[in-house]
Write a protein that holds these residues in place. Structure first.
Motif, mmCIF file in Angstrom:
data_model
loop_
_atom_site.group_PDB
_atom_site.id
_atom_site.type_symbol
_atom_site.label_atom_id
_atom_site.label_comp_id
_atom_site.label_asym_id
_atom_site.label_seq_id
_atom_site.Cartn_x
_atom_site.Cartn_y
_atom_site.Cartn_z
ATOM 1 N N LEU A 129 0.824 -1.210 0.000
ATOM 2 C CA LEU A 129 0.000 0.000 0.000
ATOM 3 C C LEU A 129 0.859 1.261 0.000
ATOM 4 O O LEU A 129 0.585 2.209 -0.744
ATOM 5 N N ARG A 130 1.892 1.285 0.827
ATOM 6 C CA ARG A 130 2.782 2.436 0.883
ATOM 7 C C ARG A 130 3.461 2.670 -0.461
ATOM 8 O O ARG A 130 3.511 3.786 -0.973
ATOM 9 N N GLN A 131 3.955 1.592 -1.070
ATOM 10 C CA GLN A 131 4.633 1.721 -2.353
ATOM 11 C C GLN A 131 3.651 2.097 -3.461
ATOM 12 O O GLN A 131 3.983 2.898 -4.333
ATOM 13 N N LEU B 22 8.827 -3.807 -8.013
ATOM 14 C CA LEU B 22 8.358 -4.629 -9.125
ATOM 15 C C LEU B 22 7.186 -5.507 -8.680
ATOM 16 O O LEU B 22 6.200 -5.646 -9.406
ATOM 17 N N LEU B 23 7.269 -6.074 -7.492
ATOM 18 C CA LEU B 23 6.160 -6.875 -6.971
ATOM 19 C C LEU B 23 4.894 -6.037 -6.832
ATOM 20 O O LEU B 23 3.793 -6.489 -7.160
ATOM 21 N N THR B 24 5.036 -4.811 -6.366
ATOM 22 C CA THR B 24 3.881 -3.924 -6.214
ATOM 23 C C THR B 24 3.301 -3.558 -7.571
ATOM 24 O O THR B 24 2.084 -3.539 -7.750
ATOM 25 N N VAL B 25 4.153 -3.292 -8.548
ATOM 26 C CA VAL B 25 3.684 -2.972 -9.897
ATOM 27 C C VAL B 25 2.945 -4.165 -10.490
ATOM 28 O O VAL B 25 1.897 -3.998 -11.131
ATOM 29 N N GLN B 26 3.437 -5.359 -10.281
ATOM 30 C CA GLN B 26 2.759 -6.552 -10.772
ATOM 31 C C GLN B 26 1.395 -6.722 -10.095
ATOM 32 O O GLN B 26 0.417 -7.127 -10.727
ATOM 33 N N LEU B 27 1.322 -6.367 -8.835
ATOM 34 C CA LEU B 27 0.062 -6.423 -8.106
ATOM 35 C C LEU B 27 -0.941 -5.408 -8.680
ATOM 36 O O LEU B 27 -2.121 -5.714 -8.851
ATOM 37 N N LEU B 28 -0.453 -4.218 -9.001
ATOM 38 C CA LEU B 28 -1.316 -3.203 -9.619
ATOM 39 C C LEU B 28 -1.838 -3.679 -10.975
ATOM 40 O O LEU B 28 -3.021 -3.504 -11.289
ATOM 41 N N ALA B 29 -0.976 -4.283 -11.770
ATOM 42 C CA ALA B 29 -1.386 -4.788 -13.081
ATOM 43 C C ALA B 29 -2.420 -5.907 -12.928
ATOM 44 O O ALA B 29 -3.386 -5.974 -13.695
ATOM 45 N N ARG B 30 -2.236 -6.758 -11.932
ATOM 46 C CA ARG B 30 -3.203 -7.831 -11.690
ATOM 47 C C ARG B 30 -4.559 -7.248 -11.314
ATOM 48 O O ARG B 30 -5.602 -7.701 -11.773
#
Length: 91
Positions: free
Chosen positions: A26-28, A73-81
């Protein structure tokens, strides 16, 4: 008057893991959102394109540690999902 975008509500469907992990994502995500909004005036993830997230990963994270880049990168992948986009990001 417009209401501020609630990133926590947006990501709640795809957030998993421990409390600390969810808090980090969430922070990222809020930080990514603010940087994209400054650069392209796109305040919500629904308005983002893949190029916005690629810009963040390639240019904004330059000079950061490998671990920091990986976690973003993990956060960006989560956003894309959450956006239900088939975007693939390589690091």
């Amino acid at each position: 008057m417009t209401k501020a975008f609630d990133m926590e509500l947006f990501l709640s469907a795809v957030l998993t893991g421990s409390h600390a992990t969810r808090h980090r994502h969430l922070r990222q995500a809020r930080f990514i959102q603010s940087e994209i909004a400054k650069r392209w005036q796109r305040s919500t993830p629904w308005a983002w394109q893949r190029k916005h997230l690629v810009w963040f990963l390639e240019h904004f994270l330059t000079g950061r540690s490998e671990a920091t880049q990986y976690y973003y990168l993990l956060t960006v992948q989560l956003l894309a999902r959450r956006l239900e986009r088939p975007w693939v990001f390589k690091r």
